[in-house]
Design an enzyme around this catalytic site. Structure first.
Site, short mmCIF file in Angstrom:
data_model
loop_
_atom_site.label_atom_id
_atom_site.label_comp_id
_atom_site.label_asym_id
_atom_site.label_seq_id
_atom_site.Cartn_x
_atom_site.Cartn_y
_atom_site.Cartn_z
N TRP A 29 0.86 -1.20 0.00
CA TRP A 29 0.00 0.00 0.00
C TRP A 29 0.88 1.23 0.00
O TRP A 29 1.90 1.27 0.70
CB TRP A 29 -0.86 -0.03 1.26
CG TRP A 29 -1.66 1.22 1.51
CD1 TRP A 29 -2.96 1.44 1.15
CD2 TRP A 29 -1.24 2.40 2.20
NE1 TRP A 29 -3.35 2.69 1.55
CE2 TRP A 29 -2.31 3.30 2.20
CE3 TRP A 29 -0.05 2.81 2.79
CZ2 TRP A 29 -2.25 4.57 2.78
CZ3 TRP A 29 0.03 4.07 3.37
CH2 TRP A 29 -1.06 4.93 3.36
N SER A 95 4.74 -6.27 2.29
CA SER A 95 3.85 -5.50 3.16
C SER A 95 2.40 -5.95 3.00
O SER A 95 2.08 -7.11 3.26
CB SER A 95 4.03 -4.00 2.87
OG SER A 95 3.50 -3.21 3.90
N THR A 96 1.50 -5.09 2.56
CA THR A 96 0.12 -5.51 2.32
C THR A 96 0.08 -6.63 1.29
O THR A 96 -0.75 -7.55 1.37
CB THR A 96 -0.74 -4.32 1.84
OG1 THR A 96 -0.71 -3.30 2.84
CG2 THR A 96 -2.17 -4.74 1.58
N ALA A 120 8.62 -8.12 4.74
CA ALA A 120 8.16 -7.00 5.57
C ALA A 120 6.63 -6.98 5.61
O ALA A 120 6.00 -5.94 5.47
CB ALA A 120 8.70 -5.67 5.03
N ASP A 225 12.48 -2.14 10.65
CA ASP A 225 11.23 -1.82 9.95
C ASP A 225 10.37 -0.95 10.86
O ASP A 225 9.89 -1.40 11.89
CB ASP A 225 10.51 -3.11 9.58
CG ASP A 225 9.35 -2.89 8.63
OD1 ASP A 225 8.65 -1.86 8.75
OD2 ASP A 225 9.11 -3.76 7.77
N HIS A 254 11.67 -0.97 6.04
CA HIS A 254 10.48 -1.58 5.44
C HIS A 254 10.64 -1.74 3.93
O HIS A 254 10.32 -2.79 3.38
CB HIS A 254 9.26 -0.71 5.77
CG HIS A 254 7.96 -1.33 5.36
ND1 HIS A 254 7.48 -2.49 5.91
CD2 HIS A 254 7.03 -0.92 4.45
CE1 HIS A 254 6.32 -2.79 5.36
NE2 HIS A 254 6.02 -1.86 4.48
#
Length: 274
Positions: A29, A95-96, A120, A225, A254
């Site tokens: 995101w 991530s997302t 991450a 992160d 991150h």
């Protein structure tokens, strides 16, 4: 490059380059498939078929006001995998996107997925609760929503300029191009989809998904992160996976796929080839 149209009429943009074993990249995101340019070029040169899509509401896909939830994100990936006839695929999510990979592989990937990588990533769940006492308070995510609603353009400069890439750390090497590219990708997407995705990445619980996955999974996370703290993410996810391998990167942020591809790409390649 092309588009598929999902069952609810949403158009999903994707890139599909090369031949060989498919590697599917899932972005974070509020970014797009372009966040994987470095990895796409690297693995294309290594003989892989590389694919990346823009999640609904992000990038060049439809700016949806509906379906901005993790189940729909994963179902969209399933439709893409079917349309492109992907088999023996490796799915890589940041991530997302790591949450999207987890939900897709657990619920739709049977018979199509060889391996997965979450980098991450948001699983098991980010928000603090009685079940997740080490999570981040809901006020953190409420603040993100408030900043997005107040001035999305400025917010999308502040995040990459600071914690996302660790550029707020003393002696960090700052890459202005990464900041500008993050802003560019973010502003192409839809404000409502990005707003609603904050709830998705903070409150979705992937505990049962992680338990279901039986293919090999590489869990990669930087111990600096500032967006998805490692203690409540990778260090918990690895305990839930049946066939997981954890790799921790000292001092990396991150956005380490972009700041340190010289470290990340060889490790990905080694896992793919193992």
């Amino acid at each position: 490059m092309g588009m598929i149209t999902t069952k609810d009429g949403t158009q999903i943009f994707y890139k599909d380059w090369g031949k060989g074993q498919p590697v599917v990249f899932h972005h974070g995101w509020p970014l797009s498939a372009d966040d994987w340019d470095n990895q796409m070029l690297f693995f294309l040169s290594k003989g892989y078929r590389v694919i990346a899509h823009d999640r609904r509401g992000h990038g060049r896909s439809t700016q949806t006001a509906v379906g901005n939830d993790m189940d729909t994100y994963a179902a969209d990936v399933a439709e893409l995998a079917e349309a492109l006839d992907l088999k023996d695929a490796i799915h890589v999510g940041h991530s997302t996107g790591g949450g999207e990979v987890t939900r897709y592989v657990a619920q739709h990937g049977k018979g199509r997925v060889a391996k997965a990588v979450i980098i991450a990533a948001i699983p098991p769940v980010m928000v603090k609760s009685d079940k997740n006492p080490g999570g981040l308070p809901i006020s953190v995510f409420d603040d993100l929503r408030a900043q997005l609603a107040a001035n999305r353009a400025q917010f999308y400069l502040d995040v990459p300029s600071g914690p996302f890439y660790g550029f707020n750390r003393k002696d960090a090497k700052v890459y202005p191009g990464l900041i500008q590219n993050w802003w560019r990708q973010g502003m192409i997407g839809g404000a409502i989809a990005h707003y609603e995705c904050i709830k998705v990445f903070s409150e979705t619980d992937f505990t049962e998904d992680l338990k279901k996955i039986d293919v090999p999974v590489l869990v990669m996370h930087g111990d600096d992160d500032q967006i998805v703290p490692i203690a409540d993410a990778a260090l918990l996810s690895i305990k839930l996976l049946k066939n997981g391998t954890l790799k921790v990167y000292k001092g990396l942020p991150h956005g380490m796929c972009s700041t340190h591809p010289d470290i990340i790409n060889p490790d990905l390649l080694a896992f793919f080839q193992a």
